[in-house]
Design a protein around this motif. Structure first.
Motif, short mmCIF file in Angstrom:
data_model
loop_
_atom_site.label_atom_id
_atom_site.label_comp_id
_atom_site.label_asym_id
_atom_site.label_seq_id
_atom_site.Cartn_x
_atom_site.Cartn_y
_atom_site.Cartn_z
N GLY A 189 0.86 -1.19 0.01
CA GLY A 189 -0.02 -0.13 -0.05
C GLY A 189 0.86 1.22 0.01
N MET A 190 2.05 1.20 1.02
CA MET A 190 3.03 2.46 0.80
C MET A 190 3.68 2.64 -0.37
SD MET A 190 2.37 4.14 3.46
CE MET A 190 3.72 5.25 3.53
N ASP A 191 3.87 1.45 -1.15
CA ASP A 191 4.44 1.51 -2.65
C ASP A 191 3.58 2.27 -3.42
OD1 ASP A 191 6.47 0.94 -4.34
OD2 ASP A 191 5.59 -1.09 -5.02
N ALA A 192 2.31 1.73 -3.28
CA ALA A 192 1.25 2.66 -4.22
C ALA A 192 1.14 4.20 -3.94
CB ALA A 192 -0.06 2.16 -3.95
N PHE A 193 1.31 4.31 -2.69
CA PHE A 193 1.26 5.76 -2.47
C PHE A 193 2.48 6.47 -2.85
CE2 PHE A 193 1.86 9.35 0.62
CZ PHE A 193 0.64 9.84 0.71
N ALA A 194 3.69 5.85 -2.69
CA ALA A 194 5.03 6.64 -3.18
C ALA A 194 5.13 6.65 -4.78
CB ALA A 194 6.19 5.50 -2.92
N HIS A 195 4.26 5.73 -5.42
CA HIS A 195 4.29 5.89 -6.94
C HIS A 195 3.52 7.28 -7.13
CE1 HIS A 195 4.93 1.57 -7.66
NE2 HIS A 195 6.13 1.84 -7.38
N CYS A 196 2.33 7.33 -6.56
CA CYS A 196 1.44 8.34 -6.68
C CYS A 196 2.01 9.71 -6.38
CB CYS A 196 0.21 8.13 -5.92
SG CYS A 196 -0.69 7.02 -6.68
N LEU A 197 2.70 9.69 -4.97
CA LEU A 197 3.32 11.12 -4.59
C LEU A 197 4.53 11.46 -5.36
CD1 LEU A 197 3.91 13.13 -2.21
CD2 LEU A 197 5.29 11.32 -1.01
N GLU A 198 5.23 10.38 -5.88
CA GLU A 198 6.55 10.76 -6.63
C GLU A 198 6.06 11.41 -7.93
OE1 GLU A 198 10.61 9.88 -5.22
OE2 GLU A 198 10.00 8.03 -5.93
N ALA A 199 5.27 10.59 -8.72
CA ALA A 199 4.87 11.18 -9.78
C ALA A 199 4.16 12.46 -9.89
CB ALA A 199 3.69 10.09 -10.49
N TYR A 200 3.30 12.61 -8.77
CA TYR A 200 2.61 14.11 -8.75
C TYR A 200 3.84 15.12 -8.43
CZ TYR A 200 0.02 17.60 -6.49
OH TYR A 200 -0.59 19.04 -6.07
N CYS A 201 4.90 14.66 -7.70
CA CYS A 201 5.81 15.94 -7.50
C CYS A 201 6.74 16.02 -8.44
CB CYS A 201 6.50 15.45 -6.30
SG CYS A 201 5.66 15.43 -4.65
N SER A 202 6.81 14.89 -9.63
CA SER A 202 7.81 15.10 -10.65
C SER A 202 7.80 16.31 -11.35
CB SER A 202 7.55 13.76 -11.51
OG SER A 202 8.19 13.96 -12.69
N PRO A 203 8.58 16.95 -12.01
CA PRO A 203 8.71 18.17 -12.66
C PRO A 203 8.26 18.10 -13.97
CG PRO A 203 11.08 17.57 -12.48
CD PRO A 203 10.13 16.53 -11.74
N PHE A 204 8.02 16.93 -14.59
CA PHE A 204 7.91 16.81 -15.99
C PHE A 204 6.41 17.07 -16.33
CE2 PHE A 204 11.46 13.63 -15.17
CZ PHE A 204 12.35 14.14 -15.73
N TYR A 205 6.12 17.22 -17.47
CA TYR A 205 4.81 17.75 -17.85
C TYR A 205 3.89 16.48 -18.31
CZ TYR A 205 0.77 20.02 -20.52
OH TYR A 205 -0.35 20.46 -20.74
N HIS A 206 3.04 16.09 -17.71
CA HIS A 206 1.89 15.02 -17.96
C HIS A 206 0.70 15.33 -17.15
CE1 HIS A 206 0.52 11.14 -19.40
NE2 HIS A 206 1.39 10.97 -19.54
N PRO A 207 -0.10 16.10 -17.58
CA PRO A 207 -1.23 16.56 -16.88
C PRO A 207 -2.22 15.31 -16.31
CG PRO A 207 -1.22 17.96 -18.64
CD PRO A 207 -0.06 16.84 -18.79
N MET A 208 -2.19 14.25 -17.27
CA MET A 208 -3.34 13.08 -17.13
C MET A 208 -2.66 12.52 -15.67
SD MET A 208 -4.15 11.70 -20.84
CE MET A 208 -2.65 11.61 -21.55
N SER A 209 -1.31 12.10 -15.91
CA SER A 209 -0.78 11.33 -14.87
C SER A 209 -0.88 12.37 -13.44
CB SER A 209 0.66 11.03 -15.10
OG SER A 209 1.02 10.35 -16.02
N GLN A 210 -0.71 13.54 -13.56
CA GLN A 210 -1.04 14.30 -12.41
C GLN A 210 -2.22 14.18 -11.89
OE1 GLN A 210 1.54 15.94 -11.52
NE2 GLN A 210 1.23 17.86 -10.44
N GLY A 211 -3.37 14.08 -12.41
CA GLY A 211 -4.58 13.82 -11.69
C GLY A 211 -4.97 12.45 -11.42
N ILE A 212 -4.25 11.53 -12.13
CA ILE A 212 -4.49 10.10 -11.63
C ILE A 212 -3.81 9.93 -10.28
CG2 ILE A 212 -3.69 7.88 -12.09
CD1 ILE A 212 -4.26 8.64 -15.05
N ALA A 213 -2.46 10.50 -10.24
CA ALA A 213 -1.71 10.43 -9.10
C ALA A 213 -2.44 11.14 -7.79
CB ALA A 213 -0.44 11.41 -9.45
#
Length: 381
Positions: A198-222
């Motif tokens: 569960g914390m792995d899933a959270f880490a994936h979402c958190l890091e994707a959300y904080c990543s500086p790259f442009y990907h608005p779809m991923s941002q919302g999913i995260a």
């Protein structure tokens, strides 16, 4: 509340309790007549695995299983799996289990038709174009945990047994043709695995959300993935038979893996060397290193975290979010330091060298220098 759905994003996902019974039908649809079920040693004797084999056998698809899979799967596991696939005359893979079984199953289906070594297909530039696409066997993924999201991923993480480094092997056809997400398969997960995945899933979402790259779809999913974890991971941890909580955590795991197309960061850069050297549980390792990395990244991510905290209903901005992470870890029995997982300070230099060249390091919002990695490891251990 019963949750059932069919999604075609990012692949065909058959979601709902009891849907494992459709396994043989989907095998036939993708052209498998003699599938090889790939899972890990721990799962191989469990009722859910034997049940899946029963479903295949009853449909005339045989009863073949390969389970020589380590917690952090490596090239030797892969070699043995490809041999089993070829020797058995198999024409597809049912990747069954947590991240290790899913990753190795996908890699076996991929490598069964290749003549080059697996390291030639590392996720670097366009190396994936070296592969013979026609040689890739069809894959059906059946996750039994809710963490890695490998069931909706285009890559596998394989450890090089000589260098003890984790390598990301990529090809678009790693993406399973069909994924069966049946939350009933996760009911028997021990609490420590529920917490770690569960914390792995959270880490994936958190890091994707904080990543500086442009990907608005991923941002919302995260962002929505983090909300599902916040709401349902404590419930799944407290009561493993809570099917609604288990279902939402399966969604969060898949969402994390879809979101991290946007990038990962130093949580994973630190976690990968630790897992490769000490064979720690990946998700639990992520959970331990998460707070120091959040603090390290704060100058670059504070505004984003303030927005996320508001969406998640957490008061207090960045500090409130940070305190929430500490509270969640405590609630799930996550240790405070890596030393509790058996990690010593004697290999900090080596792990730091590995961390800064890890494929995830480039997605960290603050540059992960060698000195920074050493400081972070010292704090985490």
């Amino acid at each position: 509340m019963t949750i059932t759905a069919n999604w075609s994003y990012p692949t065909a996902i058959k979601f709902g309790a009891g849907r494992i019974k459709e396994l043989a039908d989907h095998c036939k649809v993708v052209g498998m007549k003699k599938p090889l079920l790939v899972t890990d040693r721990g799962l191989s004797t469990m009722p859910i695995t034997q049940g899946a084999l029963d479903i295949l056998a009853a449909a005339g698809l045989g009863r073949a299983m390969f389970a020589e899979v380590d917690p952090n799967p490596n090239d030797k596991n892969l070699e043995a799996g490809v041999k089993a696939f070829k020797d058995g005359g198999h024409d597809g893979v049912v990747a069954f289990g947590g991240g290790s079984g899913l990753d190795l199953g996908k890699a076996i289906a991929f490598m069964a038709g290749q003549t080059r070594p697996v390291w030639d297909f590392e996720d670097v530039g366009d190396w994936w174009t070296r592969a013979n696409s026609d040689g890739i066997a069809p894959i059906i993924a059946v996750p039994t945990t809710a963490g890695t999201g490998s069931e909706v991923g285009r890559a596998s993480v394989i450890t090089n047994s000589e260098t003890h480094t984790k390598k990301v092997i990529f090809h678009p056809k790693f993406l399973p043709s069909v994924t069966i997400c049946d939350p009933e398969l996760t009911v028997g997960m021990p609490k420590v695995i529920t917490a770690g995945t569960g914390m792995d899933a959270f880490a994936h979402c958190l890091e994707a959300y904080c990543s500086p790259f442009y990907h608005p779809m991923s941002q919302g999913i995260a962002l929505e993935g983090m909300r599902l974890v916040k709401e349902f991971l404590p419930r799944a941890y407290k009561d493993g038979t809570d099917i609604e909580a288990r279902a939402h955590m399966m969604s969060a795991a898949a969402m994390g893996a879809v979101a991290f197309q946007k990038g990962l960061g130093a949580i994973h850069s630190l976690s990968h060397p630790v897992g490769a050297i000490y064979n720690t549980h990946h998700g639990m390792t992520n959970a331990v290193v998460m707070p120091p990395v959040l603090t390290f990244n704060r100058p670059a991510i504070e505004a984003k975290i303030v927005s996320a905290a508001a969406y998640l209903g957490i008061a207090g901005g960045f500090d409130g979010f940070f305190d929430y992470v500490l509270h969640l870890r405590e609630e799930l029995g996550v240790p405070d330091k890596l030393s509790a997982l058996g990690v010593g300070t004697d290999r900090i230099d080596e792990m730091s060298e590995m961390a800064i060249v890890d494929p995830t390091a480039g997605g960290n919002p603050v540059e992960l220098t060698l000195d920074a990695a050493k400081r972070l490891f010292a704090e985490c251990i």
